[in-house]
Design an enzyme around this catalytic site. Structure first.
Site, PDB file in Angstrom:
ATOM      1  N   SER A 132       0.797  -1.225   0.000  1.00  0.00           N
ATOM      2  CA  SER A 132       0.000   0.000   0.000  1.00  0.00           C
ATOM      3  C   SER A 132       0.828   1.272   0.000  1.00  0.00           C
ATOM      4  CB  SER A 132      -0.938   0.004   1.211  1.00  0.00           C
ATOM      5  OG  SER A 132      -0.200  -0.147   2.401  1.00  0.00           O
ATOM      6  N   THR A 192      -2.086   3.871   4.431  1.00  0.00           N
ATOM      7  CA  THR A 192      -1.080   4.911   4.200  1.00  0.00           C
ATOM      8  C   THR A 192      -0.068   4.935   5.332  1.00  0.00           C
ATOM      9  OG1 THR A 192      -2.817   6.240   3.246  1.00  0.00           O
ATOM     10  CG2 THR A 192      -0.863   7.429   3.991  1.00  0.00           C
ATOM     11  N   ARG A 230      -6.848   8.704 -10.163  1.00  0.00           N
ATOM     12  CA  ARG A 230      -7.495   8.922  -8.856  1.00  0.00           C
ATOM     13  C   ARG A 230      -6.443   9.386  -7.836  1.00  0.00           C
ATOM     14  NH1 ARG A 230      -6.590   6.811  -3.432  1.00  0.00           N
ATOM     15  NH2 ARG A 230      -8.563   6.857  -2.322  1.00  0.00           N
ATOM     16  N   THR A 275       1.572   6.999   0.001  1.00  0.00           N
ATOM     17  CA  THR A 275       0.711   5.841  -0.270  1.00  0.00           C
ATOM     18  C   THR A 275       0.652   5.522  -1.754  1.00  0.00           C
ATOM     19  OG1 THR A 275      -1.486   4.917   0.189  1.00  0.00           O
ATOM     20  CG2 THR A 275      -1.415   7.165  -0.595  1.00  0.00           C
ATOM     21  N   THR A 309      -5.279   7.636   7.746  1.00  0.00           N
ATOM     22  CA  THR A 309      -5.206   6.452   6.903  1.00  0.00           C
ATOM     23  C   THR A 309      -6.614   5.879   6.806  1.00  0.00           C
ATOM     24  OG1 THR A 309      -4.193   4.274   6.595  1.00  0.00           O
ATOM     25  CG2 THR A 309      -4.542   4.973   8.860  1.00  0.00           C
ATOM     26  N   GLY A 310      -6.875   5.205   5.693  1.00  0.00           N
ATOM     27  CA  GLY A 310      -8.225   4.699   5.461  1.00  0.00           C
ATOM     28  C   GLY A 310      -8.629   5.056   4.049  1.00  0.00           C
TER      29      GLY A 310
HETATM   30  N1  GLY Z   1      -5.635   6.860   2.392  1.00  0.00           N
HETATM   31  C1  GLY Z   1      -5.029   6.502   1.200  1.00  0.00           C
HETATM   32  C2  GLY Z   1      -5.887   6.633   0.042  1.00  0.00           C
HETATM   33  O1  GLY Z   1      -7.096   6.477   0.141  1.00  0.00           O
HETATM   34  O2  GLY Z   1      -5.391   6.862  -1.043  1.00  0.00           O
END
Ligand code: GLY
Length: 350
Positions: free
Chosen positions: A95, A200, A228, A218, A251-252
């Protein structure tokens, strides 16, 4: 303006805000028994500088690398860049960095940002392809340009011009997994994938001289649409530093953080006097109060303030985060929030 969209501290919202603070403490106790590690009390969430707080257990070696930089006499920004660089270099991490899950077109696009409390400076790159260390490039944006954020092809050209070495675009393991995923998608005639692995690294630092710094990196939502961009490179979304107050990182699922300026809100709540952990809890509570998904969002925050208090909170069962000082380096469990933990939020959710 609908009440759930009004964040100003009217007398009514101040009452809700204070009621939320009281609930935080109750929630911490109520959810402790569900976890493998205990959630520490607010009194235990305090340390002297230098203090590194970062997301997830993979933040622990990152914090420790950052601490080694400070111990060797390096600058706090060197510590952030080096620490996050450790996670970016970990090819087993799916990730962060070039080991990350690619986008729907099979290409790894990376996001990162960095902030310096002194001077309130920031640098950021997004949808960057082919470079293993976006955190270093974000820092270069901050330190050598008059801009804050570069994206896509322009960010890549900047990195090349600055002499950064190109890495492989996607790991063999992730390429094979992506091919399988694409086959499944074609068979099922579906488009963009469900959120997959969006962990992240966000790292925040209270430096020995009392100044505050942070960074975030990330590969984002696995199999995301090309182009995106999540919360991690967004100043105030996935990271925010105020040298007068403190810092927060997230993070999430980025979409559920950036729509609410999540990290900015955590810092703003600390500015209003909240303990960092209460500020993380209250931010989640406020987001859940506004969002149709309520506490079913996947969002998590870390925070620290100028006095060395720190904390974290997440939705559901919470999440693990890493805290490193000169004396210790630990993985801690955050409290989590679900609708059953605290019931209707603030009375303003229909
Ligand atoms: N929190 C990392 C992302 O959604 O890209």
């Amino acid at each position: 303006m609908a009440p759930e969209n009004d964040w100003r501290m009217t007398p009514m919202s101040r009452r809700r805000f204070l009621r939320g603070s009281a609930l935080s403490a109750a929630t911490v106790g109520a959810t402790t028994s569900l976890r493998s590690a205990p959630v520490l009390s607010l009194q235990q969430l305090s340390a002297s500088a230098p203090l590194f707080v970062s997301t997830w257990p993979f933040g622990k070696p990152a914090n420790e690398a950052g601490m080694a930089v400070l111990t060797a006499g390096g600058l706090p920004l060197d510590a952030i860049e080096r620490g996050i660089g450790v996670t970016e270099s970990d090819t087993t991490n799916s990730s962060v960095g070039l080991g990350g899950i690619p986008n729907a077109e099979g290409v790894v696009q990376l996001d990162a940002c960095i902030m310096s409390g002194p001077g309130h400076r920031a640098g950021s790159v997004a949808a960057l392809e082919g470079y293993a260390h976006p955190i270093a490039i974000a820092r270069r944006v901050m330190e050598t340009t008059r801009h804050v954020m570069l994206v896509g092809e322009g960010a890549g050209k900047f990195a090349e011009h600055q002499g950064f070495e190109r890495g492989s675009v996607v790991s063999a393991k992730q390429k094979a997994a992506w091919k399988m995923w694409r086959k499944e998608q074609q068979q099922a005639s579906r488009g963009e994938g469900k959120p997959k692995n969006h962990d992240t690294i966000a790292m925040i630092l209270l430096a020995p001289d009392g100044n505050i710094y942070g960074g975030s990196s990330t590969s984002g939502w696995g199999y995301k649409l090309a182009g995106r961009v999540g919360d991690s490179p967004i100043i105030g979304g996935g990271l925010y530093v105020s040298n007068k107050v403190g810092a927060a990182g997230a993070t999430g699922i980025g979409e559920n953080v950036m729509r609410y300026c999540g990290s900015f809100l955590v810092v703003e709540l600390m500015r209003q006097g909240m303990h960092p952990q209460e500020a993380c809890l209250e931010t989640i509570r406020q987001i859940a109060a506004m969002d149709p998904k309520g506490f079913d969002l996947s969002i998590n925050f870390i925070a620290l303030d100028r006095s060395g208090r720190f904390g974290a909170a997440g939705t559901g069962q919470g999440f693990e985060y890493s805290v490193t000082t000169r004396e210790s380096s630990r993985v801690l469990q955050s409290p989590g929030l679900t609708s059953t933990d605290i019931g209707p939020v603030g009375g303003n959710r229909k």
